[in-house]
Scaffold this motif. Structure first.
Motif, short mmCIF file in Angstrom:
data_model
loop_
_atom_site.label_atom_id
_atom_site.label_comp_id
_atom_site.label_asym_id
_atom_site.label_seq_id
_atom_site.Cartn_x
_atom_site.Cartn_y
_atom_site.Cartn_z
N ILE A 186 0.97 -1.26 -0.04
CA ILE A 186 0.06 0.11 0.06
C ILE A 186 1.00 1.37 -0.10
O ILE A 186 1.98 1.31 0.70
N LYS A 187 0.50 2.23 -0.79
CA LYS A 187 1.15 3.62 -0.89
C LYS A 187 0.58 4.42 -0.18
O LYS A 187 -0.42 4.75 -0.63
N ASP A 188 1.31 4.88 1.18
CA ASP A 188 0.69 6.05 1.58
C ASP A 188 1.56 6.72 2.25
O ASP A 188 2.82 6.69 1.94
N ALA A 189 1.11 7.90 3.22
CA ALA A 189 2.30 8.74 3.69
C ALA A 189 3.37 8.01 4.80
O ALA A 189 4.43 8.49 4.67
N ALA A 190 2.82 6.66 5.30
CA ALA A 190 3.81 6.10 6.00
C ALA A 190 4.62 5.16 5.13
O ALA A 190 5.82 4.67 5.50
N HIS A 191 4.30 4.90 4.02
CA HIS A 191 4.95 3.86 2.97
C HIS A 191 5.07 4.53 1.54
O HIS A 191 4.13 4.18 0.60
N PRO A 192 5.71 5.76 1.48
CA PRO A 192 5.82 6.42 0.09
C PRO A 192 6.31 5.76 -0.98
O PRO A 192 5.74 5.94 -2.21
N ASP A 193 7.12 4.72 -0.74
CA ASP A 193 7.45 3.91 -1.91
C ASP A 193 6.67 2.66 -2.26
O ASP A 193 7.05 1.52 -2.98
N GLY A 194 5.42 2.63 -1.78
CA GLY A 194 4.55 1.39 -1.82
C GLY A 194 4.17 1.42 -3.48
O GLY A 194 4.50 2.37 -4.07
N ASP A 195 3.26 0.66 -3.68
CA ASP A 195 2.84 0.11 -5.23
C ASP A 195 1.44 0.82 -5.62
O ASP A 195 1.47 1.55 -6.52
N ILE A 196 0.41 0.63 -4.71
CA ILE A 196 -0.84 1.16 -4.94
C ILE A 196 -1.29 2.14 -3.70
O ILE A 196 -1.47 1.71 -2.69
N GLU A 197 -1.91 3.08 -4.30
CA GLU A 197 -2.44 4.11 -3.50
C GLU A 197 -3.83 3.75 -3.44
O GLU A 197 -4.70 3.64 -4.25
N VAL A 198 -4.58 4.21 -1.96
CA VAL A 198 -5.98 4.33 -2.10
C VAL A 198 -6.46 5.70 -2.00
O VAL A 198 -6.08 6.43 -0.92
N ILE A 199 -7.22 6.16 -2.76
CA ILE A 199 -7.61 7.67 -2.87
C ILE A 199 -9.19 7.92 -2.56
O ILE A 199 -9.93 6.91 -3.17
N PHE A 200 -9.43 8.60 -1.71
CA PHE A 200 -10.95 9.05 -1.55
C PHE A 200 -11.52 9.94 -2.12
O PHE A 200 -11.11 11.15 -2.32
N THR A 201 -12.50 9.69 -3.07
CA THR A 201 -13.00 10.76 -3.70
C THR A 201 -14.48 11.27 -3.20
O THR A 201 -14.89 12.25 -4.06
N GLY A 202 -14.83 10.89 -2.10
CA GLY A 202 -16.23 11.52 -1.69
C GLY A 202 -17.28 10.88 -1.92
O GLY A 202 -17.27 10.39 -2.96
N LEU A 203 -18.25 11.00 -1.14
CA LEU A 203 -19.54 10.01 -1.17
C LEU A 203 -20.19 10.53 -2.36
O LEU A 203 -20.26 11.78 -2.83
#
Length: 669
Positions: free
Chosen positions: A561-578
């Protein structure tokens, strides 16, 4: 310095020798099969002569030299001729099996008798009767050991070649979970693979720990996490076909924090039916990562409204409708009518059922009829019901995509609510025995048009069930089904495969899930339990946070998982809003106290408020006129009156915005 130089020279010499032997092996393997067969046959004949000479020497106690060379050649040639006749030299040396020697042993037993007869009929030759037995015993040992040696050398050489190919092309280190027969067969099946390199076994059986299976060490299950890190494992193969879903989930949970692919062997039933081989691997079922247990269906309930009856399924080409058709045909109806508006969807399910019928003699007498039609066309439905003497209707036709229906509110209500009204009324007029509406958890305190339209459809069915009719009308309400059109699982899968970010509307959004086959099974069983007017609710288990599902799918696909804690991750989860009309949480019942259990552990009955049919009909009759005016405020006012807990979406509807802008333009003009 001298020692280092000498060691280096010895190492280079060893590599050169290994390379030279490898070139010889490659040359021999590249020869035509007839040439390789001739070489083996010639070597065996030479060894046959040697074994015969040794047998004579052992019998006499000294080297025999007074026997005619022609006699020796004839005696030595006889087993070679026999081996050729039984097809021993037609086999592939690298595929040699110990069972082949059983046929050789039988041949040699016959040859002992033949040699005995020859010696008896030719007493002038000084060959004792015990010599053939010693000779064939020695020759048998040669044949067995020579083939085993060839097989082992070829296996090692090919293993080195495959290792070289893996190093050149890239490969995955694999741990096999399960050191039983299935695990052994799986390793055998993967030995020729250039993609996978099995590095170890893992098993729960303490008696196996520390042992080796086909050269691979067996480790305890609790060391799986450390093995993955220490041996750079990319995939875990579950080789336990009989494993339960709960056990499988425990294994998956052990690996939940790391990016690793998990695949599993098919079930024992699939292997026994020869649908797949033991080396066939597949991705872990997404249901295994959900906290959900299934219950075996009640066969009596499944057959009650189907067996030897005429069945009609509306929306037959949809996700639920098509699975209902598959379940219906399994329960031996007299006739099944597929009612669908989409020509392509209808063609697809019709062809699938025709193929099932052709391959299964048990289905040959079932009539399968495909009808293109709209559920709002009551006269056409009535004609079809009477023409085919329909006894059970499963009404699955609906527009179900929340944002789509939110942007097309009248079309959604006309299809979902008015279509249900016309379909159920046609069923009553045709004296259909059972009518089952497929509803949704989005009908409970909805914030969108789709959910409100489905709750209105339930109210219509409740109202019609109170009329004096012979038709038993019921409703079945459940949540999301895995793999249906619009489901998050196939969407997430495509995004992961393409390396795109996974899009989730909100970090707190949760949903209920079950598989399509289970949902269809429970719908059929619930309909069979009905007496009229019930709203059945399926037990969907615990709700799942969509973001957790996304994270688990990323890990199961072998990515980080690519996020702030793992910037070198592969795939990010993006929140688009309801999205328009979307809720954070779905519910299955309107009130906690308005539900009671049934005889089925996964089916409950909701006791909910209903309205007189004439009130609902007056709205449905007015609906067509309001559609012409596109009076969305009127429509939502009806929702607020009839649908308990309805809350209008806070997001602006594009069509309403368009209508307002047109009105403002008209006023300014």
């Amino acid at each position: 310095m001298f020692i280092k130089s000498e060691t280096k020279n010895a190492y280079q010499s060893l590599n050169a020798k290994s390379s030279w032997l490898q070139h010889i092996a490659e040359y021999l393997l590249s020869l035509p099969r007839s040439v390789k067969r001739a070489i083996l046959l010639s070597i065996d004949f030479a060894l046959s002569l040697i074994c015969l000479f040794l047998a004579l020497s052992l019998r006499y106690g000294h080297i025999a030299h007074d026997i005619s060379p022609m006699i020796l050649l004839a005696y030595a040639a006889l087993p070679i001729i026999g081996l050729y006749l039984i097809g021993f030299y037609k086999g592939v040396a690298r595929g040699f099996l110990d069972t082949v020697m059983g046929s050789v042993a039988q041949l040699f037993f016959v040859l002992i008798i033949v040699y005995g007869v020859i010696i008896y009929l030719n007493p002038l030759e000084d060959i004792p009767r015990s010599v053939p037995i010693i000779f064939l015993f020695l020759f048998f040992i040669w044949l067995w050991n020579s083939r085993l040696t060839i097989r082992e050398l070829l296996t090692r050489w090919r293993g080195k070649s495959q290792q070289r190919l893996r190093n050149e092309n890239g490969y995955d280190n694999v741990v096999i979970y399960g050191a039983g027969e299935a695990g052994k067969d799986l390793l055998e099946g993967l030995r020729n693979s250039h993609k996978y390199n099995v590095v170890a076994y893992v098993d729960d059986d303490r008696q196996l720990i520390g042992a080796y299976l086909l050269g691979k060490k067996i480790y305890p299950a609790h060391e799986l996490m450390s093995l993955v890190e220490d041996l750079d494992v990319a995939q875990v193969f579950l080789a336990i076909p009989s494993i339960s879903r709960a056990q499988k989930r425990q294994i998956i949970d052990k690996l939940s924090g790391i990016a690793i692919k998990i695949k599993e062997l098919p079930s024992l039933e699939e292997i026994a039916d020869e649908k797949v081989t033991v080396s066939s691997m597949r991705k872990v079922d997404i249901l295994d990562v959900l906290d959900r247990q299934t219950v075996e269906p009640d066969e009596a309930l499944l057959r009650l409204n189907i067996e030897d009856k005429c069945i009609l399924v509306t929306g037959a080409g949809g996700s639920i409708g098509s699975e209902l058709c598959r379940q219906v045909i399994k329960n031996q109806p007299k006739c099944i009518v597929l009612y669908e508006l989409s020509e392509f969807a209808l063609y697809s399910i019709h062809q699938e059922l025709i193929a099932k019928q052709a391959s299964n003699p048990a289905y040959k007498n079932i009539k399968i009829i495909a009808v293109i039609g709209n559920v709002t066309n009551e006269s056409n439905l009535l004609r079809i019901f009477k023409l085919y003497n329909i006894q059970t209707v499963y009404h699955a036709a609906a527009y179900k995509h929340v944002p789509m229906v939110e942007h097309n509110p009248f079309e959604g209500v006309i299809n979902n609510t008015k279509g249900t009204y016309h379909c159920a009324r046609a069923a009553i007029k045709a004296n259909v025995e059972t009518f089952v509406l497929i509803s949704t958890d989005k009908a409970v305190r909805p914030t969108n048009v789709m959910g409100a339209s489905k709750r209105l459809a339930e109210l219509v069915c409740q109202g019609l069930s109170q009329t004096d009719s012979q038709t038993c009308i019921s409703m079945v309400r459940f949540g999301n089904v895995l793999g249906s059109s619009g489901s998050v699982v196939p969407v997430f899968t495509k995004q992961i495969q393409k390396g795109l970010p996974i899009t989730v509307t909100h970090p707190d959004v949760t949903r209920y899930f079950m598989t399509i086959p289970e949902a269809a099974n429970l719908v059929i069983q619930a309909g069979a339990m009905a007496s009229g007017g019930e709203v059945f609710v399926l037990d969907m288990g615990e709700p799942v946070k969509i973001v957790d599902l996304a994270h688990r799918m990323i890990h199961l696909s072998g990515f980080e998982i690519k996020d702030a804690a793992h910037p070198d991750g592969d795939i990010e989860v993006i929140f688009t809003g309801l999205r328009a009309g979307e809720k954070l949480y779905e519910e299955l019942i309107i009130g906690e106290d308005n539900v009671k259990s049934t005889d089925h552990p996964l089916i409950m009955q909701a006791m909910e408020h209903s309205f007189p049919l004439d009130e609902l009909e007056s709205v449905l009759f007015e609906l067509t006129e309001k559609q012409k005016q596109f009076d969305v405020p009127w429509l939502k006012q009806q929702f607020k009156y009839f649908v308990e807990g309805y809350q209008e979406s806070s997001q602006d509807d594009p069509q309403e915005s368009y209508q307002k802008s047109r009105q403002e333009d008209s006023e300014s003009a």
